[in-house]
Design a protein around this motif. Structure first.
Motif, PDB file in Angstrom:
ATOM      1  N   ASN A  39       0.872  -1.212  -0.401  1.00  0.00           N
ATOM      2  CA  ASN A  39       0.161  -0.031  -0.184  1.00  0.00           C
ATOM      3  C   ASN A  39       1.037   1.386   0.035  1.00  0.00           C
ATOM      4  O   ASN A  39       0.654   2.277  -1.083  1.00  0.00           O
ATOM      5  N   SER A  40       1.848   1.158   0.777  1.00  0.00           N
ATOM      6  CA  SER A  40       2.882   1.908   0.826  1.00  0.00           C
ATOM      7  C   SER A  40       3.384   2.548  -0.220  1.00  0.00           C
ATOM      8  O   SER A  40       3.822   4.016  -0.962  1.00  0.00           O
ATOM      9  N   TRP A  41       3.902   1.850  -0.916  1.00  0.00           N
ATOM     10  CA  TRP A  41       4.254   1.615  -2.993  1.00  0.00           C
ATOM     11  C   TRP A  41       3.353   1.839  -3.907  1.00  0.00           C
ATOM     12  O   TRP A  41       3.570   2.710  -4.657  1.00  0.00           O
ATOM     13  N   ASN A  42       2.126   1.581  -3.823  1.00  0.00           N
ATOM     14  CA  ASN A  42       0.799   2.136  -4.230  1.00  0.00           C
ATOM     15  C   ASN A  42       0.810   4.016  -4.280  1.00  0.00           C
ATOM     16  O   ASN A  42       0.834   4.931  -5.364  1.00  0.00           O
ATOM     17  N   ARG A  43       0.976   4.647  -2.535  1.00  0.00           N
ATOM     18  CA  ARG A  43       0.721   5.506  -2.600  1.00  0.00           C
ATOM     19  C   ARG A  43       1.996   6.180  -2.814  1.00  0.00           C
ATOM     20  O   ARG A  43       1.664   7.277  -3.436  1.00  0.00           O
ATOM     21  N   ALA A  44       3.523   5.664  -3.101  1.00  0.00           N
ATOM     22  CA  ALA A  44       4.481   6.726  -3.179  1.00  0.00           C
ATOM     23  C   ALA A  44       4.786   6.674  -5.027  1.00  0.00           C
ATOM     24  O   ALA A  44       5.132   7.356  -5.491  1.00  0.00           O
ATOM     25  N   LYS A  45       4.344   5.531  -5.184  1.00  0.00           N
ATOM     26  CA  LYS A  45       4.145   5.800  -7.345  1.00  0.00           C
ATOM     27  C   LYS A  45       3.086   7.045  -7.374  1.00  0.00           C
ATOM     28  O   LYS A  45       3.345   6.875  -8.648  1.00  0.00           O
ATOM     29  N   LEU A  46       1.704   7.216  -6.875  1.00  0.00           N
ATOM     30  CA  LEU A  46       1.000   7.870  -7.032  1.00  0.00           C
ATOM     31  C   LEU A  46       1.231   9.141  -7.090  1.00  0.00           C
ATOM     32  O   LEU A  46       1.239  10.128  -8.007  1.00  0.00           O
ATOM     33  N   LYS A  47       2.166   8.852  -5.782  1.00  0.00           N
ATOM     34  CA  LYS A  47       2.788  11.063  -5.759  1.00  0.00           C
ATOM     35  C   LYS A  47       3.743  11.035  -6.999  1.00  0.00           C
ATOM     36  O   LYS A  47       3.884  12.132  -7.523  1.00  0.00           O
ATOM     37  N   VAL A  48       4.790   9.579  -7.419  1.00  0.00           N
ATOM     38  CA  VAL A  48       5.934  10.570  -8.331  1.00  0.00           C
ATOM     39  C   VAL A  48       5.303  10.830  -9.722  1.00  0.00           C
ATOM     40  O   VAL A  48       4.992  11.872 -10.172  1.00  0.00           O
ATOM     41  N   ALA A  49       3.836   9.825 -10.307  1.00  0.00           N
ATOM     42  CA  ALA A  49       2.710  10.528 -11.217  1.00  0.00           C
ATOM     43  C   ALA A  49       2.144  11.442 -11.096  1.00  0.00           C
ATOM     44  O   ALA A  49       1.948  12.028 -12.100  1.00  0.00           O
ATOM     45  N   LYS A  50       2.140  12.053 -10.097  1.00  0.00           N
ATOM     46  CA  LYS A  50       1.459  13.068 -10.081  1.00  0.00           C
ATOM     47  C   LYS A  50       2.141  14.693  -9.946  1.00  0.00           C
ATOM     48  O   LYS A  50       2.052  15.664 -11.183  1.00  0.00           O
ATOM     49  N   ILE A  51       3.588  14.056  -9.576  1.00  0.00           N
ATOM     50  CA  ILE A  51       4.741  15.339 -10.157  1.00  0.00           C
ATOM     51  C   ILE A  51       4.925  15.110 -11.487  1.00  0.00           C
ATOM     52  O   ILE A  51       5.418  15.809 -12.362  1.00  0.00           O
TER      53      ILE A  51
END
Length: 179
Positions: A39-51
């Motif tokens: 779940n933390s990897w998915n959140r971090a991946k979403l953060k990179v995608a948002k940038i």
């Protein structure tokens, strides 16, 4: 710069990727430390995608506004058909050239001009726009990329290299428009 016009108008390109590169690098580092598919990897991946999405949207917005401004202001826009991929590889300008999104900008200019019934004329990339003096039309055989001021030995004039090239491109386009 994204472009220099023959009237010495320069696009003040904000360099969106450069501005957010440290934030993006930090988010990518955080992503690399996470357990894959957690779940933390998915959140971090979403953060990179948002940038990445923010960079993309900011660049696209800037290019849309600038292309619209140019197309409404001028009846004919004359540009040099450049190989930006080759420039980014050969001249070590990779991030700067790709951050400018020159190809996307030219596509926007073309379809907006076509929609308004105006013209976009492309000058061949082998046209010696930087090596030709805009005053006396003398062609310099050698001109290093590091020389930012064009100095003509024939007429002793000095002019900014990009401005000189844009004047030459404008004149070449005018001759094409005359035919």
């Amino acid at each position: 710069e994204l472009f220099v016009s023959s009237e010495n108008q320069r696009a003040d390109y904000p360099r969106f990727f450069r501005k957010l590169s440290t934030k993006l690098a930090k988010a990518a580092r955080e992503l690399s430390r996470k357990v894959k598919f957690s779940n933390s990897w998915n959140r971090a991946k979403l953060k990179v995608a948002k940038i990445h999405q923010s960079i993309k949207n900011s660049r696209k917005d800037f290019l849309h506004k600038l292309s619209r401004e140019l197309v409404t202001k001028y009846n004919a826009i004359i540009i040099e058909d450049l190989n930006m991929r080759g420039m980014s590889r050969a001249l070590n300008f990779g991030k700067s050239v790709t951050d400018n999104a020159w190809g996307k900008f030219t596509v926007m200019l073309e379809y907006k001009a076509m929609f308004l019934g105006k013209q976009v004329i492309k000058i061949d990339k082998w046209f010696p726009s930087s090596k030709t003096c805009s005053i006396c039309v003398n062609i310099k055989t050698e001109l290093a990329l590091s020389e930012r001021v064009y100095k003509c030995e024939h007429c002793n004039s000095e002019i900014d290299r990009d401005l000189n090239a844009s004047i030459n491109i404008r004149e070449a386009g005018r001759t094409l428009l005359a035919y």
